[in-house]
Scaffold this motif. Structure first.
Motif, PDB file in Angstrom:
ATOM      1  N   UNK A 118       0.801  -1.196   0.000  1.00 20.65           N
ATOM      2  CA  UNK A 118       0.000   0.000   0.000  1.00 20.65           C
ATOM      3  C   UNK A 118       0.852   1.272   0.000  1.00 20.65           C
ATOM      4  N   UNK A 119       1.976   1.241   0.721  1.00 23.14           N
ATOM      5  CA  UNK A 119       2.786   2.443   0.907  1.00 23.14           C
ATOM      6  C   UNK A 119       3.594   2.766  -0.348  1.00 23.14           C
ATOM      7  N   UNK A 120       3.567   4.043  -0.710  1.00 17.18           N
ATOM      8  CA  UNK A 120       4.359   4.507  -1.849  1.00 17.18           C
ATOM      9  C   UNK A 120       5.413   5.514  -1.399  1.00 17.18           C
ATOM     10  N   UNK A 121       5.649   5.602  -0.072  1.00 20.41           N
ATOM     11  CA  UNK A 121       6.648   6.531   0.449  1.00 20.41           C
ATOM     12  C   UNK A 121       8.052   5.954   0.279  1.00 20.41           C
ATOM     13  N   UNK A 122       9.028   6.833   0.301  1.00 21.54           N
ATOM     14  CA  UNK A 122      10.410   6.395   0.212  1.00 21.54           C
ATOM     15  C   UNK A 122      11.179   7.034   1.363  1.00 21.54           C
ATOM     16  N   UNK A 123      11.708   6.280   2.285  1.00 20.88           N
ATOM     17  CA  UNK A 123      11.653   4.824   2.398  1.00 20.88           C
ATOM     18  C   UNK A 123      10.244   4.364   2.764  1.00 20.88           C
ATOM     19  N   UNK A 124       9.985   3.103   2.491  1.00 23.69           N
ATOM     20  CA  UNK A 124       8.672   2.528   2.726  1.00 23.69           C
ATOM     21  C   UNK A 124       8.344   2.533   4.215  1.00 23.69           C
ATOM     22  N   UNK A 125       7.115   2.863   4.533  1.00 19.77           N
ATOM     23  CA  UNK A 125       6.653   2.852   5.924  1.00 19.77           C
ATOM     24  C   UNK A 125       6.516   1.411   6.414  1.00 19.77           C
ATOM     25  N   UNK A 126       6.580   1.210   7.744  1.00 19.82           N
ATOM     26  CA  UNK A 126       6.420  -0.146   8.281  1.00 19.82           C
ATOM     27  C   UNK A 126       5.020  -0.685   7.990  1.00 19.82           C
ATOM     28  N   UNK A 127       4.926  -1.991   7.743  1.00 17.24           N
ATOM     29  CA  UNK A 127       3.613  -2.570   7.462  1.00 17.24           C
ATOM     30  C   UNK A 127       2.826  -2.738   8.758  1.00 17.24           C
ATOM     31  N   UNK A 128       1.563  -3.111   8.647  1.00 21.58           N
ATOM     32  CA  UNK A 128       0.659  -3.180   9.795  1.00 21.58           C
ATOM     33  C   UNK A 128       1.067  -4.241  10.808  1.00 21.58           C
ATOM     34  N   UNK A 129       1.839  -5.234  10.399  1.00 26.13           N
ATOM     35  CA  UNK A 129       2.264  -6.294  11.311  1.00 26.13           C
ATOM     36  C   UNK A 129       3.553  -5.952  12.047  1.00 26.13           C
ATOM     37  N   UNK A 130       4.242  -4.909  11.636  1.00 29.32           N
ATOM     38  CA  UNK A 130       5.518  -4.534  12.243  1.00 29.32           C
ATOM     39  C   UNK A 130       5.311  -3.943  13.631  1.00 29.32           C
ATOM     40  N   UNK A 131       6.288  -4.125  14.495  1.00 28.67           N
ATOM     41  CA  UNK A 131       6.203  -3.595  15.854  1.00 28.67           C
ATOM     42  C   UNK A 131       6.088  -2.069  15.865  1.00 28.67           C
ATOM     43  N   UNK A 132       6.682  -1.414  14.870  1.00 34.48           N
ATOM     44  CA  UNK A 132       6.650   0.052  14.801  1.00 34.48           C
ATOM     45  C   UNK A 132       5.629   0.571  13.783  1.00 34.48           C
ATOM     46  N   UNK A 133       4.520  -0.151  13.605  1.00 31.91           N
ATOM     47  CA  UNK A 133       3.522   0.210  12.582  1.00 31.91           C
ATOM     48  C   UNK A 133       2.936   1.605  12.775  1.00 31.91           C
ATOM     49  N   UNK A 134       2.989   2.147  13.992  1.00 31.14           N
ATOM     50  CA  UNK A 134       2.469   3.498  14.239  1.00 31.14           C
ATOM     51  C   UNK A 134       3.329   4.573  13.587  1.00 31.14           C
ATOM     52  N   UNK A 135       4.524   4.215  13.139  1.00 32.80           N
ATOM     53  CA  UNK A 135       5.427   5.177  12.507  1.00 32.80           C
ATOM     54  C   UNK A 135       5.062   5.459  11.054  1.00 32.80           C
ATOM     55  N   UNK A 136       4.089   4.742  10.512  1.00 34.99           N
ATOM     56  CA  UNK A 136       3.668   4.987   9.130  1.00 34.99           C
ATOM     57  C   UNK A 136       3.047   6.377   9.018  1.00 34.99           C
ATOM     58  N   UNK A 137       3.087   6.935   7.832  1.00 33.26           N
ATOM     59  CA  UNK A 137       2.554   8.283   7.604  1.00 33.26           C
ATOM     60  C   UNK A 137       1.040   8.268   7.480  1.00 33.26           C
ATOM     61  N   UNK A 138       0.410   9.315   8.001  1.00 36.21           N
ATOM     62  CA  UNK A 138      -1.043   9.458   7.904  1.00 36.21           C
ATOM     63  C   UNK A 138      -1.413   9.884   6.486  1.00 36.21           C
TER      64      UNK A 138
END
Length: 67
Positions: free
Chosen positions: A1-21
């Motif tokens: 789903x993520x098109x950011x560079x670098x890619x945001x953490x996926x929903x299963x990752x421990x740091x998933x809250x670090x993804x961009x809104x």
């Protein structure tokens, strides 16, 4: 789903809250992250598969003194 560079953490990752809104609604109190997680202002979450995560505020919360 993520098109950011670098890619945001996926929903299963421990740091998933670090993804961009990608969508934010401060009136109703939530943000949809690019990994599909819905993050609520009370720090609760809803994962893309429907799994809820209870609020998990960090730090100390002051209790009101009893009158």
């Amino acid at each position: 789903m993520c098109k950011h560079s670098p890619t945001c953490p996926n929903a299963e990752a421990a740091d998933h809250e670090a993804a961009k809104a990608v969508l934010r609604d401060d009136v109703t109190g939530f943000a949809r992250l690019c990994n599909g997680v819905i993050l609520f202002n009370d720090t609760g979450e809803l994962l893309p598969d429907g799994t809820p995560i209870a609020p998990h505020r960090s730090g100390h919360v002051r209790q009101a003194a009893a009158a």
